[in-house]
Design an enzyme around this catalytic site. Structure first.
Site, PDB file in Angstrom:
ATOM      1  CB  SER A 218      26.835  67.498  58.985  1.00 54.58           C
ATOM      2  OG  SER A 218      26.564  66.645  57.938  1.00 54.58           O
TER       3      SER A 218
ATOM      4  CG  HIS B 141      27.152  69.366  53.883  1.00 57.13           C
ATOM      5  ND1 HIS B 141      25.939  69.195  54.510  1.00 57.13           N
ATOM      6  CD2 HIS B 141      28.064  68.654  54.599  1.00 57.13           C
ATOM      7  CE1 HIS B 141      26.111  68.393  55.556  1.00 57.13           C
ATOM      8  NE2 HIS B 141      27.389  68.061  55.639  1.00 57.13           N
TER       9      HIS B 141
HETATM   10  C1  GTR Z   1      27.418  62.501  55.183  1.00 57.63           C
HETATM   11  C2  GTR Z   1      26.195  61.813  55.725  1.00 57.63           C
HETATM   12  C3  GTR Z   1      25.258  62.848  56.226  1.00 57.63           C
HETATM   13  C4  GTR Z   1      25.935  63.892  57.087  1.00 57.63           C
HETATM   14  C5  GTR Z   1      27.345  64.207  56.651  1.00 57.63           C
HETATM   15  C6  GTR Z   1      28.232  64.902  57.684  1.00 57.63           C
HETATM   16  O1  GTR Z   1      28.305  61.654  54.581  1.00 57.63           O
HETATM   17  O2  GTR Z   1      25.634  61.033  54.710  1.00 57.63           O
HETATM   18  O3  GTR Z   1      24.173  62.226  56.894  1.00 57.63           O
HETATM   19  O4  GTR Z   1      25.899  63.552  58.405  1.00 57.63           O
HETATM   20  O5  GTR Z   1      28.034  63.102  56.265  1.00 57.63           O
HETATM   21  O6  GTR Z   1      28.148  64.643  58.882  1.00 57.63           O
HETATM   22  O7  GTR Z   1      29.070  65.694  57.243  1.00 57.63           O
END
Ligand code: GTR
Length: 422
Positions: free
Chosen positions: A258, A400
């Site tokens: 991420s 995610h």
């Molecule tokens: C989210 C963000 C993403 C990603 C994520 C993370 O909130 O919008 O760009 O980086 O966090 O790092 O888990």
């Protein structure tokens, strides 16, 4: 009546925000990507040498100036100190080391690298290396890891430092230490808060102030945001790896999930000492093409995380076509080195297809450098990794996260690209 008006006023910004996020492939606007092999003055890049000497530095400079920000050179007075070493970690399978990297001469600012190396080794080992979110002690339920000082946005005027905010081993599902050790890889990590805590404080609490000129109070519009500061910190760890005879500094894969995936790509782009990069669900500002405006957009990321990129990047909020670069060129900066891009099908916020397409559009640069990039133009099916070229890709089922499936693929890819020299 009044109530209705208030209700509408409240709903209006919410509706606007909702509108901004597109998850419909048919609504992806048409766009033209900057060609990585055409110089800004229109000249075509036709040789390796032109890429290395002219176009690559040009693209790197565009990313520094408009996206991540320029970072300072390595300090001359950088000092390392091995804080602990135990050869009997992970059921005697690994050696655990903790190394302090002092980022200022007066030793006020340090980051601690946690390193596990397989005991079954005949020489220096290849390494996976990346940032962790919650502290070194959270990556493994190992009682002897020194607890990181977790630093987060203060609540209600409270303190930034939050001792014991995260339990030992809390993130262990993301860090398969044993699997890596068994496969002959070392693993190293740094808590990102050691470099720059992840919240917008006007760049006062991280490493930025150590480099301000007289009278300077924040980075200039083309100077480093937090992602570039993290990348800079990872390079300082590489400075250490080069001194450690148990680590093969020529075979370090920088990885991240991420926001740390964005950082991993930028780190490998800036610092060619990293032999490989792995981006997991890195999304906007990582592997995903900004011009697709699918899921998280430049406007969104700049408003949610105003500290991540350089100030200049804010000009491109809802103005992606004006960006002089797009993220396929970030992947291209890593060429010809291997890069693995991982997506998760339900992680639409990160735009899996946009992450894949970066690999597709970086491929011409890999080919100019006489290696295969991503050998397919159609997205592979879910859970069908593609790793025949120097750009690997998979879209995993699920959401995610970074899990053992992802890791199995990263290791296979590293086995192809790092192990042959091992
Ligand atoms: C989210 C963000 C993403 C990603 C994520 C993370 O909130 O919008 O760009 O980086 O966090 O790092 O888990």
């Amino acid at each position: 009546m009044k109530k209705t008006l208030l209700y509408l006023l409240l709903l209006f910004p919410i509706a606007l925000l909702a509108q901004e996020i597109n998850y419909d492939e048919t609504k992806v606007p048409s766009y033209t990507l900057p060609n990585p092999l055409i110089m800004e003055d229109g000249t075509k890049v036709t040789s390796k040498q032109e890429w290395i000497e002219k176009r690559r530095p040009e693209i790197l400079d565009l990313f520094e100036t408009h996206v991540y920000g320029k970072a300072p050179a390595s300090p001359k007075d950088i000092q390392f100190e091995v804080l602990s070493e135990n050869r009997y970690a992970i059921n005697n399978m690994a050696t655990r080391k903790e190394v302090a990297v002092y980022l200022s001469e007066d030793k006020t600012h340090k980051m601690t690298i946690l390193i596990y190396l397989p005991n079954k080794r005949t020489g220096a080992v290849p390494l996976f290396f990346g940032l962790n979110f919650k502290g070194n002690h959270t990556i493994c339920d190992d009682a002897e890891i020194t607890e990181s000082i977790t630093r987060m946005k203060p609540r209600d005027g409270g303190d930034e430092i939050r001792p014991h905010a995260f339990k030992r081993g809390a993130a262990s599902s993301r860090w398969p230490v044993e699997m890596l050790i068994a496969k002959g890889y070392g693993l190293a990590t740094v808590y990102r808060g050691d470099i720059d805590p992840d919240y917008d404080d006007g760049f006062q609490n991280g490493i930025h102030p150590l480099f301000y000129n007289e009278g300077q109070t924040k980075p200039r519009p083309d100077e480093w945001g937090t992602l570039a500061a993290w990348a800079w910190g990872l390079s300082r760890a590489m400075d250490y790896f080069e001194t450690d005879e148990d680590i093969d500094a020529g075979k370090v894969a920088v990885f991240g999930h991420s926001r740390h995936g964005k950082t991993a790509l930028w780190t490998a782009a800036v610092d060619t000492r990293f032999a490989m990069a792995v981006s997991n669900d890195s999304g906007c500002g990582g592997a995903a093409l900004s011009r697709r405006r699918y899921g998280e957009t430049v406007g969104k990321i700049n408003s949610l995380f105003p500290h991540w990129f350089c100030e200049n990047f804010k000009q491109y909020s809802n103005n992606e076509d004006a960006l002089p670069v797009d993220q396929h060129q970030l992947v291209a900066l890593i060429a010809p080195r291997p890069v693995y891009i991982a997506s998760a099908i339900d992680d639409r916020w990160a735009d899996p297809k946009g992450e894949f397409l970066s690999g597709v559009h970086a491929t011409a640069v890999y080919e100019l450098l006489e290696v295969a990039g991503l050998p397919v133009e159609e997205m592979p099916a879910v859970d069908q990794p593609e790793m025949r070229g120097n750009i690997g890709y998979h879209v995993r089922s699920g959401d995610h996260d970074i899990n053992s499936y992802d890791w199995e693929q990263f290791i296979k890819f590293a086995d192809i690209h790092l192990k042959d020299k091992y």
